[in-house]
Design a protein around this motif. Structure first.
Motif, PDB file in Angstrom:
ATOM      1  N   HIS A   1       8.199 -20.221 -47.204  1.00 14.64           N
ATOM      2  CA  HIS A   1       9.326 -21.150 -47.021  1.00 14.64           C
ATOM      3  C   HIS A   1       9.805 -21.153 -45.568  1.00 14.64           C
ATOM      4  N   ASN A   2       8.840 -21.004 -44.671  1.00 18.95           N
ATOM      5  CA  ASN A   2       9.144 -20.988 -43.247  1.00 18.95           C
ATOM      6  C   ASN A   2       8.452 -22.192 -42.618  1.00 18.95           C
ATOM      7  N   ASN A   3       9.240 -23.149 -42.121  1.00 21.77           N
ATOM      8  CA  ASN A   3       8.663 -24.398 -41.622  1.00 21.77           C
ATOM      9  C   ASN A   3       8.259 -24.356 -40.158  1.00 21.77           C
ATOM     10  N   SER A   4       8.368 -23.202 -39.540  1.00 23.26           N
ATOM     11  CA  SER A   4       7.966 -23.092 -38.137  1.00 23.26           C
ATOM     12  C   SER A   4       7.007 -21.927 -37.970  1.00 23.26           C
ATOM     13  N   ILE A   5       6.201 -21.997 -36.930  1.00 23.12           N
ATOM     14  CA  ILE A   5       5.263 -20.917 -36.642  1.00 23.12           C
ATOM     15  C   ILE A   5       5.930 -19.958 -35.669  1.00 23.12           C
ATOM     16  N   SER A   6       6.166 -18.753 -36.142  1.00 21.67           N
ATOM     17  CA  SER A   6       6.778 -17.747 -35.280  1.00 21.67           C
ATOM     18  C   SER A   6       6.125 -16.407 -35.546  1.00 21.67           C
ATOM     19  N   LYS A   7       5.955 -15.631 -34.496  1.00 19.04           N
ATOM     20  CA  LYS A   7       5.297 -14.335 -34.636  1.00 19.04           C
ATOM     21  C   LYS A   7       6.319 -13.268 -34.988  1.00 19.04           C
ATOM     22  N   TYR A   8       6.016 -12.527 -36.041  1.00 14.26           N
ATOM     23  CA  TYR A   8       6.900 -11.425 -36.413  1.00 14.26           C
ATOM     24  C   TYR A   8       6.741 -10.294 -35.395  1.00 14.26           C
ATOM     25  N   ASN A   9       7.792  -9.531 -35.247  1.00 15.56           N
ATOM     26  CA  ASN A   9       7.703  -8.318 -34.440  1.00 15.56           C
ATOM     27  C   ASN A   9       7.420  -7.142 -35.361  1.00 15.56           C
ATOM     28  N   PHE A  10       6.388  -6.370 -35.026  1.00 16.11           N
ATOM     29  CA  PHE A  10       6.062  -5.209 -35.833  1.00 16.11           C
ATOM     30  C   PHE A  10       6.996  -4.066 -35.423  1.00 16.11           C
ATOM     31  N   THR A  11       8.204  -4.092 -35.946  1.00 16.62           N
ATOM     32  CA  THR A  11       9.156  -3.033 -35.663  1.00 16.62           C
ATOM     33  C   THR A  11       8.764  -1.782 -36.449  1.00 16.62           C
ATOM     34  N   GLU A  12       9.354  -0.669 -36.061  1.00 13.12           N
ATOM     35  CA  GLU A  12       9.082   0.577 -36.774  1.00 13.12           C
ATOM     36  C   GLU A  12       9.437   0.438 -38.256  1.00 13.12           C
TER      37      GLU A  12
ATOM     38  N   ILE B   1      -2.144   2.603 -42.050  1.00 13.28           N
ATOM     39  CA  ILE B   1      -0.986   2.012 -41.375  1.00 13.28           C
ATOM     40  C   ILE B   1      -0.107   3.097 -40.758  1.00 13.28           C
ATOM     41  N   TYR B   2       0.117   4.175 -41.481  1.00 15.54           N
ATOM     42  CA  TYR B   2       0.945   5.263 -40.944  1.00 15.54           C
ATOM     43  C   TYR B   2       0.292   5.902 -39.710  1.00 15.54           C
ATOM     44  N   ASN B   3      -1.039   6.023 -39.728  1.00 16.38           N
ATOM     45  CA  ASN B   3      -1.730   6.549 -38.551  1.00 16.38           C
ATOM     46  C   ASN B   3      -1.626   5.586 -37.375  1.00 16.38           C
ATOM     47  N   GLN B   4      -1.685   4.288 -37.656  1.00 13.38           N
ATOM     48  CA  GLN B   4      -1.533   3.309 -36.594  1.00 13.38           C
ATOM     49  C   GLN B   4      -0.097   3.306 -36.057  1.00 13.38           C
ATOM     50  N   TYR B   5       0.835   3.605 -36.922  1.00 15.78           N
ATOM     51  CA  TYR B   5       2.234   3.735 -36.496  1.00 15.78           C
ATOM     52  C   TYR B   5       2.361   4.789 -35.389  1.00 15.78           C
ATOM     53  N   LEU B   6       1.651   5.921 -35.562  1.00 15.54           N
ATOM     54  CA  LEU B   6       1.691   6.975 -34.550  1.00 15.54           C
ATOM     55  C   LEU B   6       1.162   6.480 -33.211  1.00 15.54           C
ATOM     56  N   GLU B   7       0.157   5.609 -33.258  1.00 15.79           N
ATOM     57  CA  GLU B   7      -0.401   5.053 -32.018  1.00 15.79           C
ATOM     58  C   GLU B   7       0.574   4.080 -31.362  1.00 15.79           C
ATOM     59  N   LEU B   8       1.247   3.275 -32.188  1.00 11.73           N
ATOM     60  CA  LEU B   8       2.122   2.229 -31.664  1.00 11.73           C
ATOM     61  C   LEU B   8       3.465   2.772 -31.189  1.00 11.73           C
ATOM     62  N   PHE B   9       3.940   3.841 -31.843  1.00 11.69           N
ATOM     63  CA  PHE B   9       5.262   4.379 -31.502  1.00 11.69           C
ATOM     64  C   PHE B   9       5.183   5.900 -31.291  1.00 11.69           C
ATOM     65  N   PRO B  10       4.499   6.333 -30.239  1.00  7.89           N
ATOM     66  CA  PRO B  10       4.291   7.780 -30.036  1.00  7.89           C
ATOM     67  C   PRO B  10       5.573   8.553 -29.739  1.00  7.89           C
ATOM     68  N   ASN B  11       6.631   7.840 -29.311  1.00  5.19           N
ATOM     69  CA  ASN B  11       7.882   8.518 -28.968  1.00  5.19           C
ATOM     70  C   ASN B  11       8.986   8.258 -29.993  1.00  5.19           C
ATOM     71  N   SER B  12       8.596   7.793 -31.161  1.00  6.00           N
ATOM     72  CA  SER B  12       9.583   7.468 -32.194  1.00  6.00           C
ATOM     73  C   SER B  12      10.294   8.724 -32.700  1.00  6.00           C
ATOM     74  N   ASN B  13      11.542   8.530 -33.119  1.00 10.66           N
ATOM     75  CA  ASN B  13      12.290   9.617 -33.755  1.00 10.66           C
ATOM     76  C   ASN B  13      11.748   9.943 -35.141  1.00 10.66           C
ATOM     77  N   ASN B  14      10.919   9.029 -35.679  1.00 10.26           N
ATOM     78  CA  ASN B  14      10.379   9.215 -37.031  1.00 10.26           C
ATOM     79  C   ASN B  14       9.013   9.896 -37.033  1.00 10.26           C
ATOM     80  N   ILE B  15       8.552  10.325 -35.865  1.00 10.79           N
ATOM     81  CA  ILE B  15       7.187  10.844 -35.753  1.00 10.79           C
ATOM     82  C   ILE B  15       6.922  11.976 -36.740  1.00 10.79           C
ATOM     83  N   GLU B  16       7.790  12.959 -36.779  1.00 11.55           N
ATOM     84  CA  GLU B  16       7.550  14.121 -37.641  1.00 11.55           C
ATOM     85  C   GLU B  16       7.564  13.731 -39.110  1.00 11.55           C
ATOM     86  N   THR B  17       8.457  12.791 -39.467  1.00 10.87           N
ATOM     87  CA  THR B  17       8.509  12.310 -40.860  1.00 10.87           C
ATOM     88  C   THR B  17       7.210  11.625 -41.233  1.00 10.87           C
ATOM     89  N   VAL B  18       6.716  10.754 -40.341  1.00 11.78           N
ATOM     90  CA  VAL B  18       5.478  10.025 -40.621  1.00 11.78           C
ATOM     91  C   VAL B  18       4.293  10.986 -40.668  1.00 11.78           C
TER      92      VAL B  18
END
Length: 398
Positions: A118-129, A151-168
């Motif tokens: 239901h989205n009438n425009s083309i917009s790129k989502y941001n892959f947030t944490e 996906i969780y392993n790729q998360y580590l690559e994309l956000f190496p300084n995240s506060n969620n690193i240890e949780t992931v």
């Protein structure tokens, strides 16, 4: 041999193709002029001009035209018999056909996902944490934990300084059983993949084309926080792992091996020289890509009707046509799709309604695991064609 002097002319306002009519055994490349397509299932018209191709998909698949195409101006076009494509030695024309097919596929995919979301425009989502972590949960909840693990392993690559690193990292450690071993090389570019192996995800695309020699592979993505089954493919199908050209995130996909499979890998840049130089592969290539385009056109048609029975008939029809693409003598098949897959494709939440409506289609049965069996493919296709004729008659009377 191709007759490059086979030029045809269409006067302004004349109909080039008529919706639901059987296709000609030829297609056109516009040399001069403009045309427009329109149909009862489609909200927007599409314009075609010099260099555009008309009617190729329908001719390749012998599929009735999806919509009307009318000349907006006097048109001059090169007519090519679809059977002569194997004899095209002009590489520019083959590259034009290749580009047309892939651009058309992405265009219809974007229309489908805009309609589905239901989205009438083309917009790129941001892959947030947060979004990526939600993706992982959705794949786990839909019984695809190996995707979540990747996906969780790729998360580590994309956000190496995240506060969620240890949780992931802790989540990954607890999911070690879903770390499927790497594929085994069988021969040049052919690998044996174990069930559950994730080829690539929406986060990170692939540079390869995957040609399924045997087995089963599922294509998925997430739209509006829900898992959508894009397609489930078996032998002889080709999957393109590259990132979409159109800047619209729902076009990105995740691909999972659903049963032990043998798959040939081919770099995309190697593929175009093959289809331009190896003429005998062209019919196979054209059928595969045209089928994907046809399926997405029909997905849009299904979403654009409010009648649930018509939605399902259209969906079952193109799935059956895809399953029998290279085995037309087959008249029964166990589909690779569950009821939940069908519901996701048409954006419908109530699987009970889907089940009850599917039971109304003659020759369809549903097993205890919710997989669908088509007992008489020819009968189901006739039922689909009959419903389309009835709708066509009603629309003309209105």
């Amino acid at each position: 041999m191709i007759n490059y002097n086979n030029i045809v002319h269409f006067k302004k306002s004349s109909l080039i193709f008529i919706e639901d009519q059987c296709p000609k055994n030829s297609f056109y490349i516009i040399i001069k002029g403009k045309s427009i397509s329109y149909g009862r299932y489609f909200d927007n018209d599409t314009q075609y001009a010099k260099g555009d191709i008309l009617g190729l998909v329908n001719s390749v698949l012998n599929e009735p035209y999806f919509f009307n195409v009318k000349a907006e101006e006097d048109i001059e076009a090169l007519e090519i018999n679809v059977n002569d494509i194997i004899n095209i030695y002009n590489k520019d024309i083959m590259i034009k056909i290749h580009n047309y097919l892939y651009n058309t596929l992405e265009a219809w995919l974007s229309i489908y996902y805009m309609r589905l979301s239901h989205n009438n425009s083309i917009s790129k989502y941001n892959f947030t944490e947060e979004y990526i972590l939600d993706m992982g949960k959705i794949y786990i909840n839909n019984s695809l934990p190996t995707v979540s693990y990747k996906i969780y392993n790729q998360y580590l690559e994309l956000f190496p300084n995240s506060n969620n690193i240890e949780t992931v990292k802790g989540m990954i450690s607890s999911m070690s059983e879903y770390n499927i071993e790497n594929p085994i090389k069988i021969e040049d570019n052919v690998f044996y993949y174990k069930k559950g192996y994730c080829l690539y995800t929406e986060l990170m695309s692939s540079d390869y084309l995957y040609i399924i020699n045997s087995g089963k592979v599922g294509i998925y993505n997430i739209v509006n926080s829900k898992l959508v089954t894009r397609a489930i493919y078996s032998s002889n199908n080709v999957i393109d792992g590259s990132a979409p050209y159109i800047n619209y995130q729902p076009l990105s996909t995740t691909t999972v091996v659903l049963e032990d499979s043998k798959i040939r890998l081919l770099k995309k840049e190697e593929f175009i020289p093959i289809i331009t130089n190896v003429n005998s592969l062209r019919p196979y290539y054209l059928k595969i890509v045209s089928t994907k385009i046809r399926n997405n056109v029909l997905k849009v048609m299904a979403l654009n009707t409010n009648d649930i029975s018509i939605k399902l008939l259209i969906t079952i029809y193109y799935i059956l046509r895809t399953e029998t693409l290279f085995s037309k003598e087959t008249n029964s098949v166990d589909l690779l799709y569950k009821i939940s897959d069908i519901a996701a494709i048409i954006g419908y939440d109530n699987t009970t309604v889907i089940r009850n409506e599917l039971k109304k289609i003659h020759s369809l049965t549903i097993d205890d695991d919710d997989y669908i069996h088509a007992g008489n493919i020819a009968s189901i296709i006739r039922e689909y064609e009959t419903h389309k004729k009835v709708i066509s008659i009603k629309s003309h009377h209105n």
